[in-house]
Design a protein around this motif. Structure first.
Motif, PDB file in Angstrom:
ATOM      1  N   THR A   1       7.250   8.267   6.413  1.00 25.90           N
ATOM      2  CA  THR A   1       7.241   8.270   7.878  1.00 25.90           C
ATOM      3  C   THR A   1       6.208   7.288   8.419  1.00 25.90           C
ATOM      4  O   THR A   1       6.467   6.550   9.378  1.00 25.90           O
ATOM      5  N   GLN A   2       5.025   7.261   7.811  1.00 27.02           N
ATOM      6  CA  GLN A   2       4.024   6.279   8.241  1.00 27.02           C
ATOM      7  C   GLN A   2       4.464   4.858   7.910  1.00 27.02           C
ATOM      8  O   GLN A   2       4.178   3.921   8.659  1.00 27.02           O
ATOM      9  N   LYS A   3       5.168   4.697   6.818  1.00 27.56           N
ATOM     10  CA  LYS A   3       5.712   3.374   6.486  1.00 27.56           C
ATOM     11  C   LYS A   3       6.755   2.954   7.510  1.00 27.56           C
ATOM     12  O   LYS A   3       6.854   1.775   7.870  1.00 27.56           O
ATOM     13  N   TRP A   4       7.552   3.904   7.993  1.00 28.88           N
ATOM     14  CA  TRP A   4       8.524   3.655   9.063  1.00 28.88           C
ATOM     15  C   TRP A   4       7.825   3.138  10.315  1.00 28.88           C
ATOM     16  O   TRP A   4       8.267   2.166  10.928  1.00 28.88           O
TER      17      TRP A   4
ATOM     18  N   GLU B   1       3.329   5.957  -2.616  1.00 22.21           N
ATOM     19  CA  GLU B   1       4.510   6.706  -3.044  1.00 22.21           C
ATOM     20  C   GLU B   1       4.544   6.864  -4.559  1.00 22.21           C
ATOM     21  O   GLU B   1       4.854   7.932  -5.081  1.00 22.21           O
ATOM     22  N   ALA B   2       4.234   5.782  -5.273  1.00 22.16           N
ATOM     23  CA  ALA B   2       4.226   5.847  -6.735  1.00 22.16           C
ATOM     24  C   ALA B   2       3.209   6.883  -7.217  1.00 22.16           C
ATOM     25  O   ALA B   2       3.494   7.692  -8.116  1.00 22.16           O
ATOM     26  N   ALA B   3       2.014   6.870  -6.631  1.00 24.85           N
ATOM     27  CA  ALA B   3       0.984   7.834  -7.026  1.00 24.85           C
ATOM     28  C   ALA B   3       1.402   9.251  -6.675  1.00 24.85           C
ATOM     29  O   ALA B   3       1.170  10.193  -7.445  1.00 24.85           O
TER      30      ALA B   3
ATOM     31  N   CYS C   1       0.828  -1.213   0.000  1.00 25.06           N
ATOM     32  CA  CYS C   1       0.000   0.000   0.000  1.00 25.06           C
ATOM     33  C   CYS C   1       0.859   1.259   0.000  1.00 25.06           C
ATOM     34  O   CYS C   1       0.590   2.211  -0.757  1.00 25.06           O
ATOM     35  N   PHE C   2       1.892   1.278   0.834  1.00 25.49           N
ATOM     36  CA  PHE C   2       2.732   2.468   0.894  1.00 25.49           C
ATOM     37  C   PHE C   2       3.560   2.647  -0.381  1.00 25.49           C
ATOM     38  O   PHE C   2       3.844   3.782  -0.781  1.00 25.49           O
TER      39      PHE C   2
END
Length: 544
Positions: A453-456, A399-401, A394-395
């Motif tokens: 940051t949310q992926k972190w 990021e791609a979008a 999802c992340f």
């Protein structure tokens, strides 16, 4: 297949098991095992990969201290980036078994095991090159061909090989036959023989490695991500938490538990404390995962100004320690944190000077939080050896979008929200999603920094956050230098095993020469250093 592989399989397959499987079933039908086929090797590869990968990131302090998830209370080397050489032999041992599985599958014309072997090969080599840089690849595991000193392939070539393997795996796993038998499915500890889920893992891993190239080779990264996300029929990826590659621990003995160190009487557990950086990030968003991962302090500190609640300057009552404000000396190392959850400062070097630590009882400081009890148990349904999560997909989509790439209609905000929801669900707090996502600090703001940051946070105690930080510079993490950290920046790689310098010196020297020397090297005479840049970030200006 060698005899020792067969004799060890029962032990190995009982180490970890998929949450929906019961490994007591493995030994119920021994007469159905007619040869040492791919299914035995698959269970060996999966259990060893998951165990080494997960324990490497819980027991070894390099990555989790660098990413400021935790700090080590009694031991400053990892905290201050004074890292030593790191061995990779365990991963190459797994790759030997994996190669045997692939060769057996090709000989038997079995597309399922061939495809799975290619996926695991990509995963393992990807992790090795992510950690060290250039590494033995094309000549690795060639002792039977009298190659005992393999060359170190350039990191770019290793990434290309990984992506090629995953493309082949997608093709192999798209075939319907011959697949696997029902008797063999139980040995697939990740997916129970579900071919489509293995195919989703292959393409999701490809997304990871295309995105890994986003700063170094942006055109290649974009075309690869767009190829996959714009054609879900040809390239299916994970679409729910059920697709995650995550194995659970039986917890029947110390050796098949989450981590046998945690059951050593508590010292190892007590020694790993949350980092203040991570605690504050969770507190700022009132993150529902905070109480799942950490415990509140046993005794909360309250710094008082007149009029005093109690006449004494230092008094503990009902789980709170009241301190006169005149006694609250605040500086970088000695300060009083009044929060319910308290973590150690990053780059901690003096464990005795934090939050009123008792010089004689610093390891059980009641004013510091601990990892939650779920991490101390031999097994818990929320604690798994996760090789790849749905939230990561999802992340990556988000990021791609956000970068403006063609994602097949995937919206950046929706993918960002889905990544958070998936992580909350993984930790049993999905009911807190609505309140969390609607907070101003968390609501999607269209920036790459927020996504990473949310992926972190979602990658808690996993190495993927280090690789994301390395290519993007996010999240922004403080470094306490020169009073604490060895250098003013966070390391970007592991140091090669000393055995390579000793027994494979010519190829080792070539690989070290290709590292980019920086101003932060520990020694100007030795470029094999945690602050030397591997190819993947050379010339990108990232992360520093």
């Amino acid at each position: 297949m060698k005899t020792n592989k067969i004799s060890s399989i029962i032990l190995l397959t009982s180490l970890l098991f998929a949450s929906c499987e019961d490994l007591t079933e493995v030994n119920k039908n021994p007469n159905e095992i007619t040869d040492a086929g791919g299914y035995l090797l698959l269970s060996t590869v999966l259990t060893n990969s998951a165990t080494l990968y997960h324990k490497d990131n819980f027991s070894n302090g390099r990555i989790f201290t660098a990413m400021q998830y935790l700090q080590i209370l009694n031991g400053a080397n990892e905290n201050v980036f004074s890292w030593r050489e790191a061995g990779w032999g365990g991963y190459y041992d797994i790759l030997r078994n994996n190669r045997q599985m692939y060769e057996d599958a090709v000989e038997r014309e079995n597309n399922f095991y061939a495809g799975v072997a290619l996926v695991m090969q990509a995963f393992l080599y990807g992790y090795i090159t992510d950690l060290w840089g250039d590494c033995p690849y094309s000549e690795a595991l060639q002792g039977d061909n009298d190659i005992y000193s393999p060359k170190f392939d350039r990191q770019e070539d290793v990434y290309n090989g990984i992506l090629s393997d995953l493309e082949k795996a997608n093709v192999e796993l798209a075939k319907e036959a011959p697949g696997y038998s029902s008797a063999e499915a139980v040995y697939d500890l990740a997916y129970g023989g579900d071919i489509r889920k293995w195919r989703k893992l292959a393409n999701s891993l490809a997304l990871r490695y295309y995105m890994r190239l986003s700063e170094k080779l942006p055109d290649k990264a974009r075309s690869g991500v767009e190829k996959i996300l714009s054609d879900p029929v040809a390239y299916p990826v994970m679409t729910s938490n059920d697709d995650a590659c995550a194995l659970s621990y039986p917890g029947m003995e110390t050796w098949d538990s989450f981590d046998d160190h945690w059951t050593d009487g508590g010292e190892f557990f007590q020694n790993r404390r949350p980092c203040r950086t991570f605690i504050k990030a969770l507190q700022n968003g009132r993150d529902p995962r905070l109480p799942v991962w950490f415990t509140p302090v046993e005794v909360q500190i309250v710094v008082e100004n007149p009029p005093y609640t109690y006449p004494e300057e230092d008094k503990t009552v009902a789980g709170k320690r009241y301190i006169h404000s005149d006694a609250a000396v605040l500086d970088n190392d000695t300060y009083y944190d009044e929060s319910e959850y308290v973590g150690l400062l990053p780059n901690t070097i003096d464990r005795f000077r934090f939050n009123l630590a008792d010089m004689d009882r610093y390891a059980v400081n009641p004013h510091l939080s601990l990892l939650a009890e779920i991490f101390r148990r031999r097994a818990h349904p929320l604690v798994k050896a996760t090789l790849f999560s749905y939230s990561e997909v999802c992340f990556i989509q988000a990021e791609a979008a956000q970068r403006g790439w063609n994602t097949g209609g995937v919206n950046a905000e929706q993918a960002y929200n889905d990544g958070i929801r998936a992580s909350l669900a993984d930790w049993g707090v999905e009911t807190g999603f609505s309140a969390y996502i609607n907070r101003q600090e968390i609501r999607y703001n269209g920036t790459l920094e927020q996504i990473v940051t949310q992926k972190w946070i979602a990658s808690f105690l996993m190495p993927e956050s280090w690789f994301d930080w390395r290519r993007t510079g996010y999240p922004v993490l403080p470094v306490r230098y020169p009073d604490a950290a060895l250098k003013p920046v966070i390391p970007v790689r592991l140091i090669y095993p000393e055995t390579e310098n000793r027994y494979n010196k010519a190829h080792y020297d070539e690989a070290v020469e290709r590292l980019e020397k920086t101003n932060y090297l520990i020694s100007t005479s030795k470029a094999d250093d945690q602050f030397a840049k591997p190819w993947i970030i050379q010339g990108t200006g990232k992360p520093w």
